[in-house]
Enzyme design. Structure first.
Site, PDB file in Angstrom:
ATOM      1  N   ASP A 178       0.855  -1.183   0.000  1.00 39.92           N
ATOM      2  CA  ASP A 178       0.000   0.000   0.000  1.00 39.92           C
ATOM      3  C   ASP A 178       0.893   1.236   0.000  1.00 39.92           C
ATOM      4  OD1 ASP A 178      -1.749   2.081   0.554  1.00 39.92           O
ATOM      5  OD2 ASP A 178      -2.929   0.934   2.004  1.00 39.92           O
ATOM      6  N   HIS A 179       0.880   1.948  -1.109  1.00 33.28           N
ATOM      7  CA  HIS A 179       1.796   3.093  -1.260  1.00 33.28           C
ATOM      8  C   HIS A 179       1.383   4.287  -0.403  1.00 33.28           C
ATOM      9  CE1 HIS A 179       5.214   4.920  -2.847  1.00 33.28           C
ATOM     10  NE2 HIS A 179       4.960   4.900  -4.148  1.00 33.28           N
ATOM     11  N   ARG A 180       0.209   4.249   0.208  1.00 30.72           N
ATOM     12  CA  ARG A 180      -0.174   5.328   1.124  1.00 30.72           C
ATOM     13  C   ARG A 180       0.691   5.310   2.377  1.00 30.72           C
ATOM     14  NH1 ARG A 180      -6.375   4.075   2.075  1.00 30.72           N
ATOM     15  NH2 ARG A 180      -5.388   2.046   2.406  1.00 30.72           N
TER      16      ARG A 180
END
Length: 487
Positions: A457-459
């Site tokens: 998850d790049h968040r």
């Protein structure tokens, strides 16, 4: 003594299931905790046991029927297992507040891909509204006796209607004037202050809510129903607010077709994967591990694992490696709470392992993997995989994971991009190992190379951290002496 057996609670967010098989017949004598029906839920197929012993007097359900929590399943007579005169505990799902005399609308499931604030907040508070709305409606005065909120609510001062309904303030009394709400700038919306407040809490525009009362007056119930519509609309539309998915063409125009209903497991998988894909910005990092030395050790100690009841696989070893990696990189065991703008760091190590079954993909969870050695992990993994394939896995055994491992090496392939198992933030994919020529000390030698894929998850996770995490895992697999076999 006659006992009514109703479907008990089956797990978190599970309200019903399809009845696969009735395991008893009228006249049969059943023992306490004996399985009486087999039920397929959104998460797994489970066998439901009888709460008491007795003889089956009547069966109230049929195979293929959808059964809800709290629904009557069997009637048992001469029931034993409960104290004399003691009632069998009924599921919580059957309890309702005393004020609810009307049928309750179905509770919505968690929103999948909802992008609007109204959808997210409404779903979080929908249960509270259902209980509270009736109480508010009963306490609220009649519309004609309720003062307006702000000047836009009622008629202008000095009008005949205003003098009939409202008493003028006494001389010298200061009446506070509130700024007009956004929707009142265009039209007067007949709604009580409590109703307006509820709409604001849910992020709804009160002017968009259709009223069902006299003259279009809006009630708490109207706000609740509109919130449900917003959630339902969000499920069928794309996350960016694009139009709903277009219907399929009529395939019978080109030839014969066959339609089969989705199983609960397949439907739930489709919903979960769609939600994960549309809400999580996915990135996949690839790497390779030289497991030549590890494979030699695996073969050497495989018999020891078999004697303990397990199978020493690369997946079992990977579970141990991942646990150590999560200690070094705790953000990979976290979750993102968007509603509260917080990151939830878990202090436990429950690892999910994807299992291929004839009903679809299931992910049993190994509890406290950090407290087990590799032999114990291999036994636990074999036990859970067998339960999943034999339809014996329970919903509780597939919940609470902080990280997931999926291994397709036994089937084939070189690399793949697994989808993050929300609300987790990362998943490790393992492909088939194969011999490749590798230069070692200036010499070309055949080495067993294992392809690895890390989707994240790049968040929460940056690319550099993902590369470090995956390289840490690869290095641990390449150096077996770092992995104590039994602790």
């Amino acid at each position: 003594m006659v006992t009514e057996f109703r479907l008990p609670e089956l797990g978190e967010n599970i309200e019903s299931g399809d009845l696969v098989k009735v395991l008893v017949s009228v006249g049969d004598t059943v023992a306490k905790d004996q399985s009486v029906v087999e039920l397929e839920t959104d998460k797994a197929t489970i066998e439901v046991p009888a709460p008491v012993s007795g003889r089956v007097k009547e069966i109230h359900v049929k195979q293929g029927e959808k059964v809800k929590v709290g629904q009557l399943i069997l009637t048992l007579e001469d029931g034993a297992g409960a104290a004399s005169g003691e009632k069998v505990k009924q599921p919580k799902a059957t309890a309702r507040p005393a004020t609810e005399a009307r049928p309750e609308a179905p509770k919505p499931e968690r929103s999948r891909g909802a992008s609007s604030r109204a959808s997210a907040v409404a779903e979080a508070q929908i249960e509270e509204i259902q209980t509270e709305e009736t109480q508010i409606e009963e306490r609220r005065p009649e519309p004609a006796e309720e003062p307006p909120e702000g000047p836009a609510e009622g008629p202008a001062e000095g009008s005949a209607e205003g003098n009939d309904r409202w008493e003028r303030p006494a001389a010298g009394h200061v009446v506070p004037i509130r700024p007009s709400e956004p929707e009142t700038a265009q039209a007067v919306v007949p709604a009580a202050p409590s109703v307006r407040r509820r709409a604001r809490e849910l992020g709804l525009d009160i002017g968009q809510v259709p009223g069902s009362g006299p003259g279009g007056r809006i009630s708490i119930k109207d706000v609740t129903n509109y919130a449900r519509q917003v959630i339902s609309s969000a499920r069928t539309s794309s996350p960016a607010g694009l139009p709903a998915v277009a219907p399929l063409p009529d395939f019978t125009r080109w030839g014969e077709v066959e339609r089969k209903p989705m199983s609960n497991v397949r439907r739930k998988t489709a919903e979960h994967m769609s939600h994960a894909w549309t809400t999580i910005p996915h990135v996949t990092q690839f790497d390779k591990a030289d497991i030549t030395d590890l494979e030699e050790l695996r073969k050497r100690f495989a018999k020891k694992a078999e004697e303990a009841g397990g199978k020493l696989t690369v997946t079992a070893i990977a579970v141990k490696v991942v646990v150590s990696a999560l200690r070094a990189f705790p953000q990979f065991a976290a979750s993102v709470d968007v509603a509260k703008s917080e990151i939830v760091y878990k202090k436990y190590f429950h690892i999910g392992v994807a299992v291929d079954t004839d009903r679809g993909l299931l992910v049993p969870v190994i509890r406290n993997a950090d407290q087990k050695n590799i032999i114990e992990l291999s036994v636990e993994l074999a036990r859970l995989a067998e339960k999943a394939r034999n339809k014996k896995i329970t919903p509780e055994e597939m919940e609470g994971g902080v990280f997931t491992i999926t291994n397709l090496g036994g089937i084939g392939g070189t690399n793949f991009s697994p989808i993050v198992n929300s609300p987790e933030v990362a998943i490790l994919g393992i492909s088939r190992a194969r011999l490749e020529p590798v230069v070692l000390d200036g010499q070309v030698a055949p080495r067993l190379i294992l392809p690895l894929s890390l989707s994240y998850d790049h968040r929460l996770i940056d690319g550099a951290d993902a590369a470090r995490f995956l390289r840490w895992v690869a290095a641990a697999l390449e150096q077996p002496f770092l992995l104590p076999l039994e602790g």
